[in-house]
Design a protein around this motif. Structure first.
Motif, PDB file in Angstrom:
ATOM      1  N   PHE A 117      50.455  43.739  38.080  1.00 39.88           N
ATOM      2  CA  PHE A 117      49.309  43.149  37.407  1.00 39.88           C
ATOM      3  C   PHE A 117      49.881  41.940  36.518  1.00 39.88           C
ATOM      4  O   PHE A 117      49.206  40.877  36.635  1.00 39.88           O
ATOM      5  N   GLY A 118      50.855  42.211  35.722  1.00 39.58           N
ATOM      6  CA  GLY A 118      51.341  40.873  34.909  1.00 39.58           C
ATOM      7  C   GLY A 118      51.721  39.825  35.789  1.00 39.58           C
ATOM      8  O   GLY A 118      51.569  38.692  35.562  1.00 39.58           O
ATOM      9  N   HIS A 119      52.453  40.140  37.182  1.00 40.43           N
ATOM     10  CA  HIS A 119      52.982  38.957  37.737  1.00 40.43           C
ATOM     11  C   HIS A 119      51.686  38.180  38.391  1.00 40.43           C
ATOM     12  O   HIS A 119      51.817  36.904  38.585  1.00 40.43           O
ATOM     13  N   PHE A 120      50.502  38.785  38.889  1.00 37.52           N
ATOM     14  CA  PHE A 120      49.459  37.929  39.506  1.00 37.52           C
ATOM     15  C   PHE A 120      48.542  37.409  38.428  1.00 37.52           C
ATOM     16  O   PHE A 120      48.253  36.328  38.542  1.00 37.52           O
ATOM     17  N   LYS A 122      49.789  36.553  35.071  1.00 40.18           N
ATOM     18  CA  LYS A 122      50.191  35.538  34.224  1.00 40.18           C
ATOM     19  C   LYS A 122      51.184  34.579  35.242  1.00 40.18           C
ATOM     20  O   LYS A 122      51.063  33.450  35.020  1.00 40.18           O
ATOM     21  N   TYR A 123      51.914  35.289  35.971  1.00 33.74           N
ATOM     22  CA  TYR A 123      53.278  34.501  36.267  1.00 33.74           C
ATOM     23  C   TYR A 123      52.721  33.861  37.770  1.00 33.74           C
ATOM     24  O   TYR A 123      53.405  32.684  37.970  1.00 33.74           O
ATOM     25  N   ALA A 124      51.810  34.317  38.607  1.00 31.55           N
ATOM     26  CA  ALA A 124      51.603  33.531  39.783  1.00 31.55           C
ATOM     27  C   ALA A 124      50.213  32.969  39.904  1.00 31.55           C
ATOM     28  O   ALA A 124      49.693  32.928  40.949  1.00 31.55           O
ATOM     29  N   LYS A 125      49.425  33.221  38.559  1.00 31.82           N
ATOM     30  CA  LYS A 125      48.070  32.482  38.811  1.00 31.82           C
ATOM     31  C   LYS A 125      48.019  31.196  39.554  1.00 31.82           C
ATOM     32  O   LYS A 125      47.006  30.614  39.955  1.00 31.82           O
ATOM     33  N   GLU A 126      48.991  30.390  39.325  1.00 31.74           N
ATOM     34  CA  GLU A 126      48.982  28.852  39.761  1.00 31.74           C
ATOM     35  C   GLU A 126      49.277  28.861  41.348  1.00 31.74           C
ATOM     36  O   GLU A 126      49.079  27.974  42.086  1.00 31.74           O
ATOM     37  N   LYS A 127      49.975  29.912  41.976  1.00 34.89           N
ATOM     38  CA  LYS A 127      50.360  30.216  43.179  1.00 34.89           C
ATOM     39  C   LYS A 127      49.346  30.826  44.023  1.00 34.89           C
ATOM     40  O   LYS A 127      49.215  30.801  45.039  1.00 34.89           O
ATOM     41  N   CYS A 128      48.521  31.603  43.437  1.00 32.15           N
ATOM     42  CA  CYS A 128      47.781  32.709  43.927  1.00 32.15           C
ATOM     43  C   CYS A 128      46.380  32.487  43.471  1.00 32.15           C
ATOM     44  O   CYS A 128      46.327  32.854  42.493  1.00 32.15           O
ATOM     45  N   LYS A 129      45.643  31.841  44.119  1.00 34.20           N
ATOM     46  CA  LYS A 129      44.165  31.553  43.592  1.00 34.20           C
ATOM     47  C   LYS A 129      43.050  32.831  44.135  1.00 34.20           C
ATOM     48  O   LYS A 129      42.097  32.977  43.597  1.00 34.20           O
ATOM     49  N   ASP A 130      43.550  33.334  44.830  1.00 29.62           N
ATOM     50  CA  ASP A 130      42.579  34.337  45.262  1.00 29.62           C
ATOM     51  C   ASP A 130      42.430  35.698  44.279  1.00 29.62           C
ATOM     52  O   ASP A 130      43.517  36.158  43.700  1.00 29.62           O
ATOM     53  N   PRO A 131      41.356  35.828  43.815  1.00 30.71           N
ATOM     54  CA  PRO A 131      41.175  36.705  42.693  1.00 30.71           C
ATOM     55  C   PRO A 131      41.533  38.516  43.298  1.00 30.71           C
ATOM     56  O   PRO A 131      41.534  39.177  42.056  1.00 30.71           O
ATOM     57  N   TYR A 132      41.551  38.580  44.351  1.00 29.23           N
ATOM     58  CA  TYR A 132      41.729  39.804  44.819  1.00 29.23           C
ATOM     59  C   TYR A 132      42.877  40.648  44.017  1.00 29.23           C
ATOM     60  O   TYR A 132      42.738  41.697  43.756  1.00 29.23           O
ATOM     61  N   PRO A 133      44.029  40.035  44.171  1.00 32.52           N
ATOM     62  CA  PRO A 133      45.642  40.647  43.530  1.00 32.52           C
ATOM     63  C   PRO A 133      45.340  41.219  42.088  1.00 32.52           C
ATOM     64  O   PRO A 133      45.430  42.382  41.600  1.00 32.52           O
ATOM     65  N   VAL A 134      44.483  40.321  41.258  1.00 30.32           N
ATOM     66  CA  VAL A 134      44.250  40.420  39.767  1.00 30.32           C
ATOM     67  C   VAL A 134      43.501  41.831  39.654  1.00 30.32           C
ATOM     68  O   VAL A 134      43.598  42.630  38.780  1.00 30.32           O
ATOM     69  N   GLU A 135      42.407  41.630  40.423  1.00 31.69           N
ATOM     70  CA  GLU A 135      41.160  42.693  40.307  1.00 31.69           C
ATOM     71  C   GLU A 135      41.739  43.968  40.745  1.00 31.69           C
ATOM     72  O   GLU A 135      41.629  44.788  40.001  1.00 31.69           O
ATOM     73  N   ARG A 136      42.418  44.034  41.788  1.00 29.50           N
ATOM     74  CA  ARG A 136      43.016  45.405  42.404  1.00 29.50           C
ATOM     75  C   ARG A 136      43.945  45.785  41.372  1.00 29.50           C
ATOM     76  O   ARG A 136      44.037  47.104  41.000  1.00 29.50           O
TER      77      ARG A 136
END
Length: 214
Positions: A117-120, A122-136
């Protein structure tokens, strides 16, 4: 070799666990910072201590039979230190295995899921725009917080006979959700009132507070 335990660490939740335990158990130790941002974990010297190139790790010069012992994996280190000192792991077999269960709950669930959760978030928000990882991962973190909330009904700590290595392992991960990841609103952290109160009880231990700063 120094007579003190040698701690190889960084100020991450996994690193905090071991510093807390060393402080609470009143063990003498020297700190060696392993800067993962500079790839210190991949040096031959550290790989000789932990072949998996992860912090934390310890070297105890006074291991079993008085011989030096290297221990890596934070859960294993906590169990080793608890057995070495006879502290924070109940001698009652039922409570001992309850403690180990909740320690493994942190190792297998809380750590990996909170970390993702922390990775997607905070740290990868600019690299991964897909909301799926954060929501999962937000959904799974909230589920795990719910498990802790239920466990803490009528309890001050995770185990009935008091503060244990299970608390030491789990609390730093809860602490990071707002202090480092800043995900408290996304996770509705304040709604887990028993978890928040438990975190504050843990942090009120002077030795634990010292360990959190190592």
């Amino acid at each position: 070799m120094s007579s003190k335990i040698q701690l190889y660490t960084l100020g991450t939740p996994n690193g905090m666990k071991i510093a807390i335990a060393l402080e609470e158990m009143e063990l003498e130790y020297d700190v060696h910072v392993i800067d993962i941002g500079k790839n210190d974990q991949f040096t031959p010297e550290f790989i000789a201590i932990n072949p998996n190139s992860k912090i934390p790790a310890i070297v105890d010069p006074d291991g079993p039979d008085g011989k030096p012992l290297t221990v890596f994996e934070s859960g294993a280190i906590l169990l080793y230190l608890a057995e070495k000192t006879g502290k924070f792991l109940s001698h009652d077999l039922t409570l001992k295995w309850e403690t180990i269960q909740w320690l493994f709950f942190q190792m297998a669930g809380v750590g990996p899921m909170f970390g993702q959760f922390g990775h997607f978030f905070k740290y990868a928000k600019e690299k991964c725009k897909d909301p799926y990882p954060v929501e999962r991962y937000a959904t799974e973190v909230k589920r795990l917080l719910g498990v802790l909330e239920k466990r803490l009904e009528g309890r001050e700590y995770l185990i009935d006979d008091g503060y244990s290595i299970a608390d030491m392992a789990t609390m730093p991960w809860v602490y990071t959700l707002d202090k480092f990841i800043h995900g408290e609103e996304k996770l509705e952290l304040a709604s887990f009132t028993k978890v928040v109160a438990w975190k504050e009880r843990c942090l009120a231990h002077p030795a634990t507070a010292r360990g959190m700063k190592v």
